[in-house]
Design a protein around this motif. Structure first.
Motif, PDB file in Angstrom:
ATOM      1  N   THR A  12       1.350  13.778   4.633  1.00  0.00           N
ATOM      2  CA  THR A  12       1.719  15.199   4.534  1.00  0.00           C
ATOM      3  C   THR A  12       2.198  15.547   3.126  1.00  0.00           C
ATOM      4  OG1 THR A  12       2.349  15.184   6.861  1.00  0.00           O
ATOM      5  CG2 THR A  12       3.181  16.996   5.510  1.00  0.00           C
ATOM      6  N   VAL A  13       3.031  14.693   2.534  1.00  0.00           N
ATOM      7  CA  VAL A  13       3.538  14.963   1.179  1.00  0.00           C
ATOM      8  C   VAL A  13       2.387  14.955   0.180  1.00  0.00           C
ATOM      9  CG1 VAL A  13       4.999  14.096  -0.667  1.00  0.00           C
ATOM     10  CG2 VAL A  13       5.826  14.065   1.687  1.00  0.00           C
ATOM     11  N   THR A  14       1.523  13.948   0.323  1.00  0.00           N
ATOM     12  CA  THR A  14       0.394  13.863  -0.616  1.00  0.00           C
ATOM     13  C   THR A  14      -0.503  15.082  -0.493  1.00  0.00           C
ATOM     14  OG1 THR A  14       0.429  11.451  -0.464  1.00  0.00           O
ATOM     15  CG2 THR A  14      -1.559  12.467  -1.336  1.00  0.00           C
ATOM     16  N   HIS A  15      -0.790  15.502   0.720  1.00  0.00           N
ATOM     17  CA  HIS A  15      -1.664  16.656   0.914  1.00  0.00           C
ATOM     18  C   HIS A  15      -1.007  17.939   0.410  1.00  0.00           C
ATOM     19  CE1 HIS A  15      -3.369  20.032   3.267  1.00  0.00           C
ATOM     20  NE2 HIS A  15      -4.521  19.390   3.043  1.00  0.00           N
ATOM     21  N   GLY A  16       0.276  18.092   0.647  1.00  0.00           N
ATOM     22  CA  GLY A  16       0.952  19.326   0.231  1.00  0.00           C
ATOM     23  C   GLY A  16       1.096  19.461  -1.276  1.00  0.00           C
ATOM     24  N   LEU A  17       1.165  18.351  -1.974  1.00  0.00           N
ATOM     25  CA  LEU A  17       1.358  18.404  -3.437  1.00  0.00           C
ATOM     26  C   LEU A  17       0.106  18.010  -4.211  1.00  0.00           C
ATOM     27  CD1 LEU A  17       4.905  16.749  -3.693  1.00  0.00           C
ATOM     28  CD2 LEU A  17       4.328  19.183  -3.607  1.00  0.00           C
ATOM     29  N   ASN A  18      -1.014  18.004  -3.524  1.00  0.00           N
ATOM     30  CA  ASN A  18      -2.238  17.483  -4.137  1.00  0.00           C
ATOM     31  C   ASN A  18      -2.602  18.227  -5.417  1.00  0.00           C
ATOM     32  OD1 ASN A  18      -4.598  15.724  -4.067  1.00  0.00           O
ATOM     33  ND2 ASN A  18      -5.731  17.635  -3.658  1.00  0.00           N
ATOM     34  N   SER A  75       0.838  -1.214   0.000  1.00  0.00           N
ATOM     35  CA  SER A  75       0.000   0.000   0.000  1.00  0.00           C
ATOM     36  C   SER A  75       0.864   1.252   0.000  1.00  0.00           C
ATOM     37  CB  SER A  75      -0.936  -0.003   1.211  1.00  0.00           C
ATOM     38  OG  SER A  75      -0.183  -0.068   2.419  1.00  0.00           O
ATOM     39  N   ASP A  76       1.931   1.241   0.830  1.00  0.00           N
ATOM     40  CA  ASP A  76       2.842   2.387   0.843  1.00  0.00           C
ATOM     41  C   ASP A  76       3.575   2.523  -0.492  1.00  0.00           C
ATOM     42  OD1 ASP A  76       2.086   2.914   3.413  1.00  0.00           O
ATOM     43  OD2 ASP A  76       3.797   1.871   4.332  1.00  0.00           O
ATOM     44  N   ARG A  77       3.939   1.389  -1.098  1.00  0.00           N
ATOM     45  CA  ARG A  77       4.631   1.431  -2.399  1.00  0.00           C
ATOM     46  C   ARG A  77       3.761   2.152  -3.436  1.00  0.00           C
ATOM     47  NH1 ARG A  77       8.605  -1.314  -5.329  1.00  0.00           N
ATOM     48  NH2 ARG A  77       9.185  -2.474  -3.454  1.00  0.00           N
ATOM     49  N   ASP A  78       2.454   1.860  -3.444  1.00  0.00           N
ATOM     50  CA  ASP A  78       1.570   2.520  -4.412  1.00  0.00           C
ATOM     51  C   ASP A  78       1.519   4.024  -4.181  1.00  0.00           C
ATOM     52  OD1 ASP A  78       1.028   0.082  -5.518  1.00  0.00           O
ATOM     53  OD2 ASP A  78      -0.852  -0.228  -4.405  1.00  0.00           O
ATOM     54  N   VAL A  79       1.458   4.431  -2.924  1.00  0.00           N
ATOM     55  CA  VAL A  79       1.397   5.864  -2.612  1.00  0.00           C
ATOM     56  C   VAL A  79       2.705   6.546  -3.000  1.00  0.00           C
ATOM     57  CG1 VAL A  79       1.170   7.561  -0.755  1.00  0.00           C
ATOM     58  CG2 VAL A  79      -0.279   5.519  -0.763  1.00  0.00           C
ATOM     59  N   ILE A  80       3.824   5.902  -2.655  1.00  0.00           N
ATOM     60  CA  ILE A  80       5.127   6.504  -2.971  1.00  0.00           C
ATOM     61  C   ILE A  80       5.319   6.621  -4.487  1.00  0.00           C
ATOM     62  CG2 ILE A  80       7.623   6.140  -2.842  1.00  0.00           C
ATOM     63  CD1 ILE A  80       7.191   4.877  -0.087  1.00  0.00           C
TER      64      ILE A  80
END
Length: 746
Positions: free
Chosen positions: A147-153, A55-60
């Motif tokens: 945090t990264v996903t939200h900041g670069l959404n 799951s983390d791999r997909d997000v990264i």
């Protein structure tokens, strides 16, 4: 792991996050680092990382795709904003030349550079967002991926479409107006953030467009080093300069394109449709083209015009006194010549044009209505000053009146005198080598008798006799004269043997009118060819009328002499009196010919030329726009040609045939008084009756008489058929041979 992710989203890969292209290079597949190899991102997590959950791999992997887009967008921006061609003045010329050649080979583009500036703005916001994320992660204990996903959404919405955009730009080599078209189409989307971003890129592209428009419409300079503007210099100019009007003399054609500004005006620039943005209408593009060409003319007057303007300025200033006179005149000459261009287009007007374009540049969006309004205002300014130059300072109306006097035969006394003086010369076929020189004698005599010293335009008129060949032919009646003329040693008509020769050799007489800068902008080669066509038609008509009158006067003089002899000795001169009685039917035919020619001449000179001239004068008084004035003058010439039937082949051929028959009739009567060739005269009369009635039948048709093509045609028909003679004889005349008048000896 945090910094690995942050570095990767800024385009830097390593051991944990790799670029698949490097892996392909390791396998022996060598790719250019500056080329795009895939439509999809190539940043991936290393496959041997077992400690990362799926799951983390997909997000990264979703996050690091932004790093791929960032790197490719940055690569595009760096490549497009390459300023390596700019060097200091101390660098060697050879080095600068090699860099320029290199820049050409890489297809440099000012529009791509502008779009790259807009992309740099987006990437700057992206880097700021990454910096804020890093600061937040270091300062607080928060979930990294969330945090990264939200900041670069929001950049998940922006960067992929931008990457698709640059991919299409590089793949299809899109530049200039085509690039503006692409951005304009992509502006229409349902994502507000993306729409705002694309509009900002389009704004950057429009800055280049406005700069090019300012250079073109304020200074008349085409600033387009990479061929991206929709105004271009004309290619294959030499091929296009070939005249489509062979009846215009070559010398006149050379005069029309002698000045560089005139060449630019007529052939120098055109609209390149491939680079014209689709949201700019063709009408607006033509206005931009006209405005730039007009400014070029106003800012670059010809040296001759500069000298004339300087002399006029000095006359207004008056003479100088004492020993400073010569020095001050020289100083004024240098200053005035320099200021002529500024006087033709005042600096205040140039500033107004530039201010209109600056207002467009400040707008964050392209507003079509505002753009068209500004272009129309600029075009109106340029057209007004060009009108002032051509109409007021160059005395356009005086030259129009001169063309009317000489090309439209308004000076009837001059041409009547010229035809009378050249009548005996024109009875013989023209000599190829001396025809023009032979005509100059009666031409100058007519000028001395009828043209006053106050006519300052006559010096611009010159008589020309074009080279012989297919265009200059002899009529049937000239053949015996041509044979006799050739026997005298000329040999100029030895090749005349065709039985279907249509026009007299002198019908090729032409006039030239010398026009100076800037009148060549108005009196183009096409315009002067139309004037020449009308002139040759009117001169044939006037010559035919004069021959009919002269033949009547000559025969009547002989008839009066015969009658006087008959009264003195009725027995001795009874034969002449009998011949006089037999000739009366022939004079009725001559009167029919003269009646038709007189009415046709009156119709053209009064109903057509004078009425259209008054219409043109009204337009000249009402308009202050050069392009409108050119259009009105074109309508004037078109009306003269159409209402004179020169553009209707059937009517034009009938009129030429009637004039030819009239001349043949006159020459046969005068040359064969002692022994008439009755069969030839009967043929002429029969042909004249057919053609005249055919002419009446065609002109009275509803297609012509009932249309607005010739508004005064009904008056002409009424004058012709005032006693219903033509209407009665026209019935069935094309199918039934009319009875012939009784001729002597028949």
């Amino acid at each position: 792991m945090l910094h690995e992710i942050l570095l990767s989203i800024l385009g830097y890969t390593g051991d944990l996050i790799i670029d698949e292209r490097k892996h392909q290079n390791s396998l022996g597949i060598h790719l250019s680092p500056d080329s795009l190899t895939s439509d999809k991102p190539t940043f991936k997590l290393a496959p041997d990382l077992s400690f990362i959950q799926p799951s983390d791999r997909d997000v990264i992997e979703r996050i690091i795709t932004l790093g791929f887009y960032y790197r490719e967008l940055d690569r595009f921006a760096t490549k497009s904003r390459n300023f390596s061609w700019i060097r200091s003045t101390t660098e060697s010329t050879l080095s600068r030349t090699s860099e320029l050649l290199k820049g050409k080979s890489e297809n440099s583009s000012a529009y791509r550079r502008a779009i790259a500036n807009g992309i740099v703005e987006v990437l700057s916001l992206y880097r700021s967002a990454v910096l804020q994320i890093e600061q937040k992660l270091l300062a607080e204990s928060v979930p990294i991926l969330t945090t990264v996903t939200h900041g670069l959404n929001k950049f998940f919405v922006l960067l992929p479409p931008l990457y698709e955009l640059i991919l299409e730009i590089e793949r299809d080599d899109i530049r200039g107006g085509q690039l503006l078209n692409l951005l304009h189409k992509r502006c229409h989307c349902g994502v507000p953030e993306l729409q705002t971003c694309i509009q900002r890129l389009l704004w950057h592209g429009h800055q280049v467009l406005y700069n090019q428009l300012a250079s073109w419409m304020v200074y008349g300079i085409l600033q387009d080093p990479h061929g991206e503007f929709f105004i271009r210099r004309q290619e294959d100019r030499d091929a296009e300069q070939e005249s489509p009007h062979p009846d215009v003399p070559e010398k006149l054609a050379r005069l029309l394109i002698d000045d560089a500004t005139l060449t630019d005006w007529r052939l120098g620039f055109h609209i390149f449709l491939d680079m014209l943005p689709e949201y700019i209408p063709m009408r607006v593009a033509e206005s931009i083209l006209f405005a730039g060409k007009a400014v070029r003319v106003l800012r670059n007057p010809s040296p001759a015009f500069q000298n004339q303007d300087t002399m006029y300025y000095q006359q207004l200033r008056g003479s100088h006194q004492g020993f400073l006179k010569h020095l001050s005149i020289q100083k004024e000459q240098s200053v005035n010549i320099k200021c002529v261009g500024e006087e033709l287009l005042p600096q205040s007007q140039a500033d107004e044009i530039e201010a209109l374009l600056q207002e467009l540049k400040k707008s964050s969006e392209f507003r079509r209505r505002s753009f068209e309004s500004a272009v129309d205002s600029i075009r109106a300014i340029a057209a007004s000053h060009l009108w002032q130059l051509v109409v007021v300072r160059a005395d356009l109306n005086g030259h129009l009146r001169a063309l009317k006097d000489y090309f439209l035969l308004a000076k009837g006394d001059f041409f009547q005198c010229f035809l009378e003086e050249s009548r005996q010369l024109m009875r013989l076929p023209p000599r190829q080598s001396t025809a023009e020189a032979d005509l100059m004698v009666p031409f100058q005599l007519a000028a001395l008798k009828t043209i006053g010293d106050e006519d300052r335009y006559f010096s611009r008129v010159s008589l020309r006799m074009p080279s012989f060949g297919i265009t200059a032919k002899l009529s049937h009646v000239d053949l015996p004269k041509a044979k006799a003329y050739s026997d005298e040693g000329s040999g100029a008509v030895s090749s005349i043997a065709s039985s279907d020769m249509s026009l007299d050799g002198w019908d090729g007489i032409a006039l030239e009118y010398s026009v100076d800068w800037p009148l060549q902008l108005f009196f183009t080669q096409e315009v002067l060819s139309k004037y020449l066509r009308i002139f040759q038609y009117l001169l044939r008509l006037k010559r035919t009328q004069m021959e009919l009158e002269k033949s009547w006067a000559s025969v009547m003089h002989q008839d009066h002499a015969d009658f006087a002899k008959y009264r003195n000795d009725r027995t001795k001169f009874s034969a002449s009196q009998q011949r006089r009685q037999c000739f009366r039917p022939m004079w009725r035919v001559r009167e029919h010919m003269a009646f038709l020619i007189r009415n046709l001449q009156f119709y053209i000179q009064v109903d057509v030329i004078e009425s259209q001239w008054n219409v043109l004068q009204a337009h000249i008084q009402d308009t202050h726009d050069f392009t409108e004035l050119v259009g009105f003058h074109q309508e004037y010439l078109s009306a003269l040609i159409s209402q004179s039937f020169l553009d209707i082949g059937s009517v034009s051929r009938i009129l030429d045939g009637i004039m030819k028959l009239c001349l043949q009739f006159c020459w046969n009567i005068e040359n064969q008084e002692s022994s008439l060739n009755t069969s030839e005269l009967e043929r002429i009369i029969e042909e004249f009756n057919k053609k005249s009635n055919s002419l009446y039948t065609i002109l009275r048709s509803s297609k012509l008489a009932g249309s607005q093509r010739a508004p005064f045609l009904r008056q002409f028909l009424l004058r012709m058929n005032f006693n219903s003679f033509f209407e009665a004889t026209a019935r069935g005349v094309l199918n039934v041979v009319r009875s012939r008048p009784t001729l002597p000896g028949s």
